[in-house]
Design a protein around this motif. Structure first.
Motif, PDB file in Angstrom:
ATOM      1  N   CYS A 165     -64.720 -15.489   1.328  1.00 26.72           N
ATOM      2  CA  CYS A 165     -63.629 -15.785   2.243  1.00 26.72           C
ATOM      3  C   CYS A 165     -63.179 -14.441   2.825  1.00 26.72           C
ATOM      4  O   CYS A 165     -62.804 -13.532   2.080  1.00 26.72           O
ATOM      5  CB  CYS A 165     -62.476 -16.468   1.509  1.00 26.72           C
ATOM      6  N   LYS A 201     -60.634 -13.550   4.359  1.00 21.74           N
ATOM      7  CA  LYS A 201     -59.212 -13.226   4.244  1.00 21.74           C
ATOM      8  C   LYS A 201     -58.842 -12.692   2.858  1.00 21.74           C
ATOM      9  O   LYS A 201     -58.249 -11.637   2.751  1.00 21.74           O
ATOM     10  CB  LYS A 201     -58.396 -14.496   4.536  1.00 21.74           C
ATOM     11  N   CYS A 202     -59.193 -13.453   1.827  1.00 19.95           N
ATOM     12  CA  CYS A 202     -58.741 -13.064   0.477  1.00 19.95           C
ATOM     13  C   CYS A 202     -59.857 -12.463  -0.357  1.00 19.95           C
ATOM     14  O   CYS A 202     -59.592 -11.848  -1.381  1.00 19.95           O
ATOM     15  CB  CYS A 202     -58.141 -14.269  -0.244  1.00 19.95           C
ATOM     16  N   VAL A 224     -62.857 -15.964  -3.106  1.00 26.97           N
ATOM     17  CA  VAL A 224     -63.759 -17.104  -3.311  1.00 26.97           C
ATOM     18  C   VAL A 224     -65.077 -16.829  -2.608  1.00 26.97           C
ATOM     19  O   VAL A 224     -65.114 -16.151  -1.577  1.00 26.97           O
ATOM     20  CB  VAL A 224     -63.232 -18.428  -2.698  1.00 26.97           C
ATOM     21  N   HIS A 274     -58.305 -24.591   0.057  1.00 24.16           N
ATOM     22  CA  HIS A 274     -58.231 -23.147  -0.186  1.00 24.16           C
ATOM     23  C   HIS A 274     -57.149 -22.466   0.644  1.00 24.16           C
ATOM     24  O   HIS A 274     -56.621 -21.436   0.227  1.00 24.16           O
ATOM     25  CB  HIS A 274     -59.595 -22.493   0.076  1.00 24.16           C
ATOM     26  N   CYS A 309     -55.301 -19.250  -0.543  1.00 23.79           N
ATOM     27  CA  CYS A 309     -55.705 -18.054   0.194  1.00 23.79           C
ATOM     28  C   CYS A 309     -54.463 -17.288   0.632  1.00 23.79           C
ATOM     29  O   CYS A 309     -54.335 -16.103   0.390  1.00 23.79           O
ATOM     30  CB  CYS A 309     -56.548 -18.450   1.399  1.00 23.79           C
TER      31      CYS A 309
HETATM   32 ZN   LIG Z   1     -59.313 -17.007   1.073  1.00 23.43          ZN
END
Ligand SMILES: [Zn+2]
Ligand SMILES: [Zn+2]
Length: 383
Positions: free
Chosen positions: A330, A332-333, A336, A351, A355
């Motif tokens: 992912c 952004k974060c 995952v 998510h 997230c």
């Molecule tokens: Zn994320």
């Protein structure tokens, strides 16, 4: 005039070419000289066994196409091509050999099967492929009608697809749903496949081996998921969503729904006297040591480690379908991992909450840390 080499030298060159993965050279040698695919090196190994040991899919395919015998060879420790493939770690090579008739029950001189050798060196993907292999005719026999004017139990076009479907090694319910071919959900195909899987389940039970019990439960389990998805397909809703996605989202959204669904699937298994059923029930009802139904299925039937137990291990597990070697994160974060965009897309509706939360708590954490560091430095009198 060039000096003609004797055939022994060409044979050596064949093994040399395979050991260096030189496919062009190998093809040249065979096109220029009349040689059998069953030639042996000084250890009694065939070219196919060498290629299997190298895990070279291209060469294995080519040799099989040339008619190489998958069960031949005179290796001094009685390793078969499949033993070598299991040691190589290439699960595609394992399935090519199995498809060509490799016998998985054959043991080497120390009494180990190919699967056991694969497990010994940690090639769990090969172990899973071998353990889940089903000979094609065990499915294709249902595509033949019993009499001229009767329909076969399974439309012939579905045969190879059902065969592939039942050999899947990651049986996480999301992965099962993702791998259901769209044609399974057309007309009454799902109920035809459901019936055939039930018959196949019964046949496995009749073989009376523990490994067959695992396959029997797997067939029952796959049939249960398929029919659950098909049920939604049949519902005359005003707004029809994709039935597979509808099922997947229900699972991802609610752990208790997933738990109940899987418990019901286990409960509906008709062969209650068999060991695998008793073991599953025991694992579900151990009080505070109980396993989740998902872990029971993944660990006991799917040869997998449980989810959530150590999914942060060396295998990067997809947050949606539990496939290993998920390489996309992912953005952004970065917390995952996914196999691909599709898995990420399906997971996003769950998510997105985590997230954002993780991102926020991450920020707070950094602030505290830097304040803390500043305070500590001040205490030490460092500016
Ligand atoms: Zn994320
Ligand atoms: Zn995935």
């Amino acid at each position: 005039m060039p000096v003609e080499k004797d055939s022994k030298e060409y044979i050596q060159e064949v093994f040399q070419a395979i050991s260096t993965n030189d496919f062009d050279k190998l093809q040249d040698l065979y096109s220029q000289h009349a040689m059998s695919t069953e030639i042996l090196d000084e250890h009694g190994m065939t070219p196919l066994q060498h290629a299997a040991y190298k895990g070279n899919e291209q060469i294995v395919r080519w040799l099989l196409h040339k008619g190489a015998d998958v069960n031949s060879g005179k290796h001094k420790y009685q390793y078969t091509a499949l033993h070598f493939a299991a040691l190589s770690g290439n699960s595609v090579v394992c399935s090519l050999l199995l498809g060509a008739g490799a016998k998985s029950e054959v043991t080497n001189s120390v009494g180990r099967t190919a699967s056991q050798m694969g497990a010994f060196v940690g090639n769990h993907n090969c172990v899973a492929v071998i353990g889940n292999y089903v000979p094609e005719e065990e499915v294709m026999c249902y595509t033949i009608s019993e009499s001229v004017d009767s329909e076969p139990q399974l439309p012939p076009v579905l045969g190879p697809l059902v065969h592939k479907f039942i050999m899947m090694t990651n049986i996480h319910p999301v992965k099962v749903a993702l791998d259901i071919p769209p044609v399974f959900l057309i007309d009454d195909n799902a109920s035809k496949i459901y019936k055939v899987l039930n018959v196949m389940c019964e046949r496995e039970i009749q073989k009376q081996l523990e490994t067959n019990e695992v396959m029997a439960f797997k067939f029952h389990y796959l049939a249960t998921i398929l029919i659950e998805i098909a049920k939604h397909n049949d519902m005359k809703g005003e707004k029809q969503s994709d039935p597979k996605e509808y099922f997947i989202k229900k699972i991802l959204k609610s752990e208790s729904y997933l738990e109940q669904f899987l418990k019901d699937a286990i409960r509906m298994f008709p062969y209650r006297d068999c060991t695998i059923f008793r073991q599953m029930v025991a694992s579900l009802t151990r009080g505070k040591d109980s396993m989740s139904a998902l872990n029971v299925v993944l660990v006991m039937i799917g040869n997998r480690r449980g989810m959530g137990v150590d999914s942060f291990g060396e295998d990067r597990v997809c947050g949606t379908c539990a496939e290993t070697n998920a390489t996309k994160k992912c953005a952004k974060c970065k917390a995952v991992q996914y196999c691909n965009r599709e898995c990420q897309r399906i997971h996003w509706f769950v998510h997105k909450k985590e997230c954002n939360r993780d991102a926020n708590s991450g920020n707070i954490q950094t602030t505290i840390d830097s304040t803390h560091v500043a305070e500590s430095l001040a205490e030490l009198g460092v500016k």
